[in-house]
Design an enzyme around this catalytic site. Structure first.
Site, short mmCIF file in Angstrom:
data_model
loop_
_atom_site.label_atom_id
_atom_site.label_comp_id
_atom_site.label_asym_id
_atom_site.label_seq_id
_atom_site.Cartn_x
_atom_site.Cartn_y
_atom_site.Cartn_z
N ILE A 8 41.86 33.92 28.04
CA ILE A 8 41.58 34.65 29.29
C ILE A 8 42.90 35.02 29.95
CG2 ILE A 8 40.47 34.57 31.55
CD1 ILE A 8 38.57 32.46 30.42
N THR A 9 43.14 36.31 30.15
CA THR A 9 44.32 36.74 30.90
C THR A 9 43.96 36.81 32.38
OG1 THR A 9 43.90 39.13 30.77
CG2 THR A 9 45.06 38.09 28.92
N GLY A 10 44.97 36.62 33.22
CA GLY A 10 44.70 36.59 34.66
C GLY A 10 43.79 35.44 35.02
N GLY A 14 41.11 34.11 41.23
CA GLY A 14 40.04 35.08 41.30
C GLY A 14 38.97 34.91 40.24
N TYR A 164 45.73 53.86 39.76
CA TYR A 164 44.77 52.78 39.54
C TYR A 164 43.50 53.28 38.86
CZ TYR A 164 41.52 48.98 40.37
OH TYR A 164 40.59 47.98 40.18
#
Length: 282
Positions: A8-10, A14, A164
Protein backbone atom coordinates in the site's frame (compact mmCIF):
# COMPACT_ATOMS: atom_id res chain seq x y z
CA UNK A 1 -7.20 -12.22 3.59
CA UNK A 2 -5.25 -14.58 5.86
CA UNK A 3 -1.68 -14.69 4.63
CA UNK A 4 -2.37 -12.50 1.57
CA UNK A 5 0.45 -10.08 0.73
CA UNK A 6 -0.59 -6.43 0.31
CA UNK A 7 1.52 -3.42 -0.69
CA UNK A 8 0.00 0.00 0.00
CA UNK A 9 1.46 3.35 -1.02
CA UNK A 10 0.51 6.41 0.99
CA UNK A 11 -0.14 4.10 3.93
CA UNK A 12 0.96 6.39 6.76
CA UNK A 13 -2.20 8.50 6.98
CA UNK A 14 -5.74 9.02 5.72
CA UNK A 15 -7.51 6.36 3.71
CA UNK A 16 -4.27 4.48 3.03
CA UNK A 17 -3.70 4.04 6.74
CA UNK A 18 -7.27 2.85 7.30
CA UNK A 19 -7.01 0.40 4.40
CA UNK A 20 -3.76 -0.96 5.84
CA UNK A 21 -5.36 -1.33 9.25
CA UNK A 22 -8.48 -3.12 8.04
CA UNK A 23 -6.66 -5.47 5.68
CA UNK A 24 -4.27 -6.33 8.51
CA UNK A 25 -7.25 -7.02 10.76
CA UNK A 26 -8.45 -9.49 8.13
CA UNK A 27 -5.13 -11.32 8.44
CA UNK A 28 -3.21 -9.86 5.51
CA UNK A 29 0.54 -9.33 5.57
CA UNK A 30 0.75 -5.59 4.89
CA UNK A 31 3.67 -3.51 3.64
CA UNK A 32 3.18 0.26 3.64
CA UNK A 33 5.28 2.72 1.67
CA UNK A 34 6.14 6.06 3.27
CA UNK A 35 8.56 8.94 2.77
CA UNK A 36 9.38 9.91 6.34
CA UNK A 37 11.37 7.24 8.25
CA UNK A 38 10.17 8.23 11.72
CA UNK A 39 6.52 8.60 10.75
CA UNK A 40 6.56 5.36 8.79
CA UNK A 41 8.15 3.40 11.63
CA UNK A 42 5.64 4.87 14.09
CA UNK A 43 2.75 3.91 11.77
CA UNK A 44 3.97 0.32 11.52
CA UNK A 45 4.14 0.02 15.29
CA UNK A 46 0.72 1.64 15.69
CA UNK A 47 -0.80 -0.77 13.17
CA UNK A 48 0.73 -3.78 14.88
CA UNK A 49 -0.67 -2.68 18.23
CA UNK A 50 -4.17 -1.80 17.00
CA UNK A 51 -4.63 -4.90 14.84
CA UNK A 52 -2.73 -7.52 16.82
CA UNK A 53 -1.13 -8.51 13.52
CA UNK A 54 2.70 -8.64 13.66
CA UNK A 55 2.99 -9.08 9.90
CA UNK A 56 3.16 -5.38 9.08
CA UNK A 57 6.29 -3.77 7.67
CA UNK A 58 7.36 -0.81 5.56
CA UNK A 59 9.47 0.40 2.67
CA UNK A 60 10.77 3.95 2.32
CA UNK A 61 10.52 5.91 -0.88
CA UNK A 62 9.43 9.15 -2.51
CA UNK A 63 6.77 8.07 -5.00
CA UNK A 64 7.31 11.18 -7.13
CA UNK A 65 10.93 10.18 -7.84
CA UNK A 66 11.14 7.31 -10.27
CA UNK A 67 14.46 5.94 -8.94
CA UNK A 68 12.83 5.61 -5.51
CA UNK A 69 9.74 3.96 -6.97
CA UNK A 70 11.83 1.43 -8.84
CA UNK A 71 13.91 0.74 -5.73
CA UNK A 72 10.74 0.12 -3.70
CA UNK A 73 9.65 -2.41 -6.33
CA UNK A 74 13.05 -4.13 -6.24
CA UNK A 75 13.13 -4.25 -2.45
CA UNK A 76 9.64 -5.67 -2.27
CA UNK A 77 10.39 -8.32 -4.89
CA UNK A 78 13.62 -9.28 -3.14
CA UNK A 79 11.88 -9.89 0.18
CA UNK A 80 8.51 -11.31 -0.92
CA UNK A 81 7.65 -14.28 -3.08
CA UNK A 82 4.18 -13.02 -3.98
CA UNK A 83 1.95 -9.94 -4.17
CA UNK A 84 -1.80 -10.44 -3.89
CA UNK A 85 -2.91 -6.80 -3.69
CA UNK A 86 -1.20 -3.64 -4.91
CA UNK A 87 -3.02 -0.55 -3.68
CA UNK A 88 -1.77 2.61 -5.39
CA UNK A 89 -2.95 5.37 -3.10
CA UNK A 90 -0.14 7.92 -2.66
CA UNK A 91 -1.09 11.28 -4.13
CA UNK A 92 -1.36 14.99 -3.46
CA UNK A 93 -2.69 18.33 -4.61
CA UNK A 94 -0.09 21.08 -5.02
CA UNK A 95 -0.97 24.75 -4.85
CA UNK A 96 1.91 25.81 -7.07
CA UNK A 97 3.98 24.23 -9.83
CA UNK A 98 6.77 22.09 -8.42
CA UNK A 99 9.34 20.05 -10.30
CA UNK A 100 10.66 16.65 -9.23
CA UNK A 101 14.27 15.44 -9.21
CA UNK A 102 13.55 13.91 -12.62
CA UNK A 103 12.45 17.29 -13.98
CA UNK A 104 8.74 16.37 -14.13
CA UNK A 105 5.78 18.37 -12.89
CA UNK A 106 5.13 17.10 -9.37
CA UNK A 107 1.38 16.39 -9.64
CA UNK A 108 1.73 14.25 -12.74
CA UNK A 109 4.82 12.49 -11.41
CA UNK A 110 3.38 11.59 -8.01
CA UNK A 111 -0.25 10.99 -8.90
CA UNK A 112 0.28 9.12 -12.17
CA UNK A 113 3.87 8.16 -12.97
CA UNK A 114 4.34 6.72 -9.48
CA UNK A 115 1.35 4.40 -10.02
CA UNK A 116 2.53 3.46 -13.49
CA UNK A 117 6.14 2.74 -12.54
CA UNK A 118 5.47 0.73 -9.41
CA UNK A 119 2.82 -1.38 -11.13
CA UNK A 120 4.96 -1.94 -14.20
CA UNK A 121 7.95 -3.06 -12.15
CA UNK A 122 5.81 -5.43 -10.07
CA UNK A 123 3.89 -6.83 -13.04
CA UNK A 124 5.75 -10.14 -13.24
CA UNK A 125 5.33 -10.77 -9.52
CA UNK A 126 1.62 -9.96 -9.72
CA UNK A 127 1.20 -12.42 -12.59
CA UNK A 128 3.04 -15.14 -10.67
CA UNK A 129 0.74 -14.46 -7.70
CA UNK A 130 -2.53 -14.67 -9.64
CA UNK A 131 -5.29 -14.30 -8.76
CA UNK A 132 -4.06 -10.86 -7.74
CA UNK A 133 -5.50 -7.35 -7.71
CA UNK A 134 -4.37 -3.81 -8.50
CA UNK A 135 -6.49 -1.03 -7.00
CA UNK A 136 -5.84 2.57 -8.04
CA UNK A 137 -7.23 5.57 -6.18
CA UNK A 138 -8.57 8.28 -8.49
CA UNK A 139 -11.21 11.02 -8.21
CA UNK A 140 -14.47 12.25 -9.68
CA UNK A 141 -12.41 15.36 -10.38
CA UNK A 142 -11.24 13.48 -13.47
CA UNK A 143 -14.42 14.70 -15.19
CA UNK A 144 -12.92 18.20 -15.26
CA UNK A 145 -9.59 16.93 -16.55
CA UNK A 146 -8.06 16.60 -19.98
CA UNK A 147 -4.92 14.76 -20.99
CA UNK A 148 -2.89 17.36 -22.84
CA UNK A 149 -0.27 15.27 -24.63
CA UNK A 150 1.39 18.45 -25.88
CA UNK A 151 1.88 19.83 -22.37
CA UNK A 152 1.64 17.03 -19.79
CA UNK A 153 4.05 18.86 -17.49
CA UNK A 154 2.09 22.12 -17.67
CA UNK A 155 5.12 24.10 -18.76
CA UNK A 156 3.15 26.39 -21.06
CA UNK A 157 0.47 27.25 -18.54
CA UNK A 158 0.01 25.92 -15.01
CA UNK A 159 -3.17 25.93 -12.99
CA UNK A 160 -3.25 23.61 -9.99
CA UNK A 161 -6.76 22.34 -10.67
CA UNK A 162 -5.87 21.45 -14.27
CA UNK A 163 -2.76 19.59 -13.14
CA UNK A 164 -4.70 17.65 -10.50
CA UNK A 165 -7.70 16.71 -12.64
CA UNK A 166 -5.40 15.67 -15.50
CA UNK A 167 -3.56 13.32 -13.13
CA UNK A 168 -6.81 11.79 -11.87
CA UNK A 169 -8.01 11.23 -15.44
CA UNK A 170 -4.65 9.59 -16.10
CA UNK A 171 -5.29 7.20 -13.18
CA UNK A 172 -8.45 5.90 -14.82
CA UNK A 173 -6.94 5.66 -18.29
CA UNK A 174 -3.96 3.79 -16.86
CA UNK A 175 -6.30 1.40 -15.04
CA UNK A 176 -8.30 0.59 -18.15
CA UNK A 177 -5.20 0.04 -20.27
CA UNK A 178 -3.63 -2.04 -17.50
CA UNK A 179 -6.74 -4.22 -17.33
CA UNK A 180 -6.58 -4.72 -21.09
CA UNK A 181 -2.90 -5.72 -20.97
CA UNK A 182 -3.51 -8.08 -18.06
CA UNK A 183 -6.46 -9.84 -19.66
CA UNK A 184 -6.20 -13.59 -19.18
CA UNK A 185 -3.45 -13.41 -16.54
CA UNK A 186 -5.68 -13.64 -13.47
CA UNK A 187 -4.63 -10.15 -12.35
CA UNK A 188 -7.41 -7.57 -12.16
CA UNK A 189 -7.15 -3.78 -12.20
CA UNK A 190 -9.83 -1.40 -10.94
CA UNK A 191 -9.98 2.19 -9.73
CA UNK A 192 -11.99 4.00 -7.10
CA UNK A 193 -13.13 7.47 -6.14
CA UNK A 194 -13.07 7.48 -2.31
CA UNK A 195 -15.24 10.58 -1.96
CA UNK A 196 -14.35 13.93 -0.44
CA UNK A 197 -12.55 12.80 2.67
CA UNK A 198 -11.56 14.91 5.69
CA UNK A 199 -7.82 14.16 5.74
CA UNK A 200 -4.62 16.21 5.43
CA UNK A 201 -4.88 15.89 1.64
CA UNK A 202 -4.19 19.23 -0.04
CA UNK A 203 -2.91 20.89 3.13
CA UNK A 204 0.82 20.32 2.68
CA UNK A 205 0.94 22.62 -0.36
CA UNK A 206 -2.36 24.52 -0.07
CA UNK A 207 -3.94 26.95 -2.48
CA UNK A 208 -6.55 29.61 -1.84
CA UNK A 209 -9.15 27.62 -3.74
CA UNK A 210 -8.38 24.41 -1.86
CA UNK A 211 -8.57 26.21 1.49
CA UNK A 212 -11.93 27.68 0.45
CA UNK A 213 -13.31 24.30 -0.57
CA UNK A 214 -12.13 22.65 2.65
CA UNK A 215 -13.77 25.39 4.71
CA UNK A 216 -16.98 25.24 2.67
CA UNK A 217 -17.42 21.48 2.48
CA UNK A 218 -15.59 20.45 5.65
CA UNK A 219 -18.76 19.56 7.59
CA UNK A 220 -19.93 17.35 4.70
CA UNK A 221 -16.68 15.48 4.21
CA UNK A 222 -16.41 11.75 4.78
CA UNK A 223 -14.33 10.23 7.53
CA UNK A 224 -11.22 8.30 6.53
CA UNK A 225 -13.07 5.10 7.44
CA UNK A 226 -15.91 5.95 5.06
CA UNK A 227 -13.50 6.97 2.30
CA UNK A 228 -11.46 3.78 2.62
CA UNK A 229 -14.46 1.43 2.49
CA UNK A 230 -14.51 0.82 -1.26
CA UNK A 231 -10.70 0.52 -1.40
CA UNK A 232 -10.85 -2.26 1.18
CA UNK A 233 -13.78 -3.91 -0.59
CA UNK A 234 -12.01 -3.91 -3.96
CA UNK A 235 -8.86 -5.28 -2.32
CA UNK A 236 -10.49 -8.11 -0.42
CA UNK A 237 -14.10 -8.93 -1.27
CA UNK A 238 -15.04 -12.16 -3.09
CA UNK A 239 -17.81 -10.11 -4.74
CA UNK A 240 -15.31 -8.51 -7.12
CA UNK A 241 -13.16 -11.56 -7.83
CA UNK A 242 -12.41 -11.48 -11.54
CA UNK A 243 -13.94 -8.00 -12.06
CA UNK A 244 -11.50 -5.78 -13.95
CA UNK A 245 -11.24 -2.52 -15.84
CA UNK A 246 -13.95 -0.80 -13.80
CA UNK A 247 -14.39 2.50 -11.95
CA UNK A 248 -16.20 2.44 -8.60
CA UNK A 249 -17.82 4.90 -6.22
CA UNK A 250 -19.35 3.63 -2.96
CA UNK A 251 -19.05 0.01 -4.19
CA UNK A 252 -21.03 0.84 -7.33
CA UNK A 253 -19.63 0.77 -10.85
CA UNK A 254 -19.67 4.16 -12.56
CA UNK A 255 -18.92 5.24 -16.12
CA UNK A 256 -15.91 7.60 -16.36
CA UNK A 257 -15.74 10.47 -18.85
CA UNK A 258 -15.36 9.81 -22.56
CA UNK A 259 -11.60 10.42 -22.90
CA UNK A 260 -10.99 7.84 -20.17
CA UNK A 261 -12.81 5.26 -22.30
CA UNK A 262 -10.90 6.01 -25.50
CA UNK A 263 -8.68 2.94 -26.15
CA UNK A 264 -6.29 4.85 -28.41
CA UNK A 265 -5.81 7.62 -25.84
CA UNK A 266 -5.27 5.07 -23.06
CA UNK A 267 -2.67 3.21 -25.13
CA UNK A 268 -0.94 6.48 -26.01
CA UNK A 269 -0.77 7.52 -22.35
CA UNK A 270 0.83 4.16 -21.50
CA UNK A 271 3.46 4.62 -24.22
CA UNK A 272 4.24 8.20 -23.19
CA UNK A 273 4.47 7.15 -19.55
CA UNK A 274 6.93 4.41 -20.48
CA UNK A 275 9.08 6.92 -22.34
CA UNK A 276 9.06 9.35 -19.42
CA UNK A 277 9.98 6.68 -16.89
CA UNK A 278 12.80 5.41 -19.10
CA UNK A 279 14.22 8.94 -19.34
CA UNK A 280 14.17 9.32 -15.57
CA UNK A 281 16.94 8.20 -13.23
CA UNK A 282 17.28 4.37 -13.21
Amino acid sequence: MDGKQCLITGGTNGIGLIAARELARQGAHVVIVGRNPEKTAHTVELLRQTTGNPNISSLLGDMSYMADVRRVAREYTASHSRLDVLLNNAGAFFGKRLVTKDGYEMTFALNHLGYYTLTRDLMDLLKRSAPARVVNVTSEGHRLGRIDFDDLMKEKRFFNQWAYTQSKLANIMFTLELARRLEGTGVTANCVHPGIVATSFGKEHPSGLMNFLIALFGPLMLTSEQGADTLIWLSSSPEVEGVTGKYFIKRKERRPKRQARNPMACARLWEVSEQLVNKAAP
